[in-house]
Enzyme design. Structure first.
Site, PDB file in Angstrom:
ATOM      1  N   HIS A  35       4.496  -0.493  20.399  1.00 28.91           N
ATOM      2  CA  HIS A  35       4.265  -1.250  19.163  1.00 28.91           C
ATOM      3  C   HIS A  35       2.772  -1.532  18.980  1.00 28.91           C
ATOM      4  O   HIS A  35       2.227  -1.441  17.879  1.00 28.91           O
ATOM      5  CB  HIS A  35       5.016  -2.591  19.197  1.00 28.91           C
ATOM      6  CG  HIS A  35       6.501  -2.478  19.361  1.00 28.91           C
ATOM      7  ND1 HIS A  35       7.141  -2.855  20.510  1.00 28.91           N
ATOM      8  CD2 HIS A  35       7.462  -2.046  18.520  1.00 28.91           C
ATOM      9  CE1 HIS A  35       8.447  -2.670  20.377  1.00 28.91           C
ATOM     10  NE2 HIS A  35       8.666  -2.171  19.170  1.00 28.91           N
ATOM     11  N   GLN A  59      21.360  -2.698  10.770  1.00 26.97           N
ATOM     12  CA  GLN A  59      21.253  -1.409  11.457  1.00 26.97           C
ATOM     13  C   GLN A  59      21.994  -1.376  12.794  1.00 26.97           C
ATOM     14  O   GLN A  59      21.914  -0.401  13.518  1.00 26.97           O
ATOM     15  CB  GLN A  59      19.786  -0.995  11.626  1.00 26.97           C
ATOM     16  CG  GLN A  59      18.980  -1.806  12.621  1.00 26.97           C
ATOM     17  CD  GLN A  59      17.521  -1.401  12.583  1.00 26.97           C
ATOM     18  OE1 GLN A  59      16.806  -1.655  11.613  1.00 26.97           O
ATOM     19  NE2 GLN A  59      17.056  -0.748  13.641  1.00 26.97           N
ATOM     20  N   ARG A 192      14.712  -1.698  24.903  1.00 28.63           N
ATOM     21  CA  ARG A 192      16.010  -1.655  25.594  1.00 28.63           C
ATOM     22  C   ARG A 192      15.878  -1.252  27.064  1.00 28.63           C
ATOM     23  O   ARG A 192      16.859  -1.355  27.806  1.00 28.63           O
ATOM     24  CB  ARG A 192      16.961  -0.714  24.866  1.00 28.63           C
ATOM     25  CG  ARG A 192      17.388  -1.271  23.496  1.00 28.63           C
ATOM     26  CD  ARG A 192      18.460  -0.420  22.840  1.00 28.63           C
ATOM     27  NE  ARG A 192      19.067  -1.094  21.706  1.00 28.63           N
ATOM     28  CZ  ARG A 192      18.825  -0.789  20.427  1.00 28.63           C
ATOM     29  NH1 ARG A 192      17.990   0.174  20.117  1.00 28.63           N
ATOM     30  NH2 ARG A 192      19.442  -1.457  19.460  1.00 28.63           N
TER      31      ARG A 192
HETATM   32  P1  AMP Z   1      11.527  -1.181  17.109  1.00 27.52           P
HETATM   33  O1  AMP Z   1      10.960  -2.542  17.239  1.00 27.52           O
HETATM   34  O2  AMP Z   1      12.127  -0.638  18.352  1.00 27.52           O
HETATM   35  O3  AMP Z   1      12.395  -1.019  15.887  1.00 27.52           O
HETATM   36  O4  AMP Z   1      10.277  -0.230  16.847  1.00 27.52           O
HETATM   37  C1  AMP Z   1       9.330  -0.520  15.857  1.00 27.52           C
HETATM   38  C2  AMP Z   1       8.410   0.665  15.717  1.00 27.52           C
HETATM   39  O5  AMP Z   1       7.771   0.938  16.964  1.00 27.52           O
HETATM   40  C3  AMP Z   1       9.157   1.956  15.312  1.00 27.52           C
HETATM   41  O6  AMP Z   1       8.372   2.679  14.373  1.00 27.52           O
HETATM   42  C4  AMP Z   1       9.274   2.677  16.620  1.00 27.52           C
HETATM   43  O7  AMP Z   1       9.392   4.087  16.491  1.00 27.52           O
HETATM   44  C5  AMP Z   1       7.951   2.309  17.293  1.00 27.52           C
HETATM   45  N1  AMP Z   1       8.041   2.494  18.738  1.00 27.52           N
HETATM   46  C6  AMP Z   1       8.991   2.007  19.580  1.00 27.52           C
HETATM   47  N2  AMP Z   1       8.783   2.453  20.835  1.00 27.52           N
HETATM   48  C7  AMP Z   1       7.679   3.242  20.781  1.00 27.52           C
HETATM   49  C8  AMP Z   1       6.956   4.003  21.761  1.00 27.52           C
HETATM   50  N3  AMP Z   1       7.335   4.051  23.031  1.00 27.52           N
HETATM   51  N4  AMP Z   1       5.858   4.687  21.355  1.00 27.52           N
HETATM   52  C9  AMP Z   1       5.461   4.639  20.048  1.00 27.52           C
HETATM   53  N5  AMP Z   1       6.111   3.956  19.092  1.00 27.52           N
HETATM   54  C10 AMP Z   1       7.196   3.273  19.451  1.00 27.52           C
END
Ligand code: AMP
Length: 284
Positions: A35, A59, A192
């Site tokens: 993030h 979602q 996760r």
């Molecule tokens: P989330 O909070 O999991 O919904 O993710 C928010 C954003 O962070 C989304 O655009 C994800 O694809 C991105 N994201 C999550 N994990 C990673 C990672 N390991 N590397 C790059 N971006 C990530």
């Protein structure tokens, strides 16, 4: 400078006063270096960045982890402050609604559906997931009105769904895909991962190792894709794979005979934790 906004009305009021182009990073919080990489890029490109933290109920399926998804606002704010400190002339506006009704008032009726892309792979395993994602992102885009929004390629199918939605609905926002940030072990960072026991964590390495092995086998050559497919059917004897599929990187079509970019998308499940990953491979 980091400002925290907890209500939609306040967000709208603040946004109406902005004169700069806005960078936007939507997340569900429990922030990690993946993030932070999105925020850093947004700050490198914008004086004002809006950053949302919202665990989107739409979602999650009924038997998924919505209730136990980690909510860690104080910790997240300190990640954001550390990042923002490296850009002293920029502002970060964090939108962390106090309650889902701030985003989805009771009785709301609208759903955004990106047909085709939303019902395969991750969408097949998680019916309704991408409708929930597209709907919340569309709504956040309306509230924030960003110039550029940053999405991780970790959720590659999500990135394609959002890009298609933006194209279909002529939304005036650029979608910037960002590289996957991994642990040194190869495991892609994910909120996760903390659900994994030590044994599951060790077993999880199969996921990134398999993607690497397939990439190496293909070695940029379209002729080796059939060999990779044979190897995939062998790997799939391990029941922990939800899916492990080789697809066209633009359309996610199974036919890659004329593809120049392919993607290998996978979910490896350990207990109730589904670990999602992918690689992009150029072929000729
Ligand atoms: P989330 O909070 O999991 O919904 O993710 C928010 C954003 O962070 C989304 O655009 C994800 O694809 C991105 N994201 C999550 N994990 C990673 C990672 N390991 N590397 C790059 N971006 C990530």
């Amino acid at each position: 400078m980091v400002a925290l906004i907890r209500e939609t009305a306040e967000l709208c009021q603040r946004r109406s006063k902005e004169s700069h182009a806005i960078g936007f990073v939507p997340t569900m919080g429990n922030l990690h270096a993946g993030h932070a990489s999105l925020l850093e890029r947004a700050l490198a490109e914008h004086t004002v960045v809006y950053f949302s933290i919202f665990v989107n109920p739409k979602q999650f399926g009924p038997s998924e982890d919505y209730g136990r998804y980690p909510r860690t606002l104080e910790q997240d704010l300190s990640v954001i402050r550390d990042c923002a400190a490296r850009f002293p002339s920029s502002q970060v506006v964090v939108f962390a609604p106090t309650d889902p009704t701030e985003v989805f008032p009771p009785g709301d009726t609208q759903t955004i559906a990106v047909s085709g892309l939303s019902t395969i792979l991750e969408g097949k395993s998680r019916p309704g997931h991408f409708e929930g994602v597209a709907t919340v992102v569309y709504k956040l885009f309306n509230l924030v009105r960003p110039s550029t929004a940053y999405f991780g390629l970790k959720d590659y199918q999500q990135y394609l769904v959002i890009s298609q939605m933006v194209k279909d609905l002529c939304l005036p926002v650029k979608i910037q895909g960002m590289p996957i940030i991994r642990e040194t072990s190869g495991l892609a960072l994910s909120s996760r991962n903390q659900y994994l026991s030590p044994d599951q964590r060790a077993a999880s390495l199969v996921l990134s190792q398999t993607l690497r092995e397939l990439t190496d086998l293909i070695g940029g050559s379209r002729d080796r894709i059939s060999k990779a497919r044979l190897l995939i059917s062998d790997f799939l004897k391990d029941p922990n794979w939800n899916y492990l599929e080789l697809r066209d990187a633009q359309t996610l079509a199974e036919d890659v005979d004329r593809s120049t970019h392919i993607t290998i998308l996978a979910v490896y499940q350990l207990g109730s934790t589904r670990l999602l990953d992918n690689v992009q491979v150029e072929v000729s």
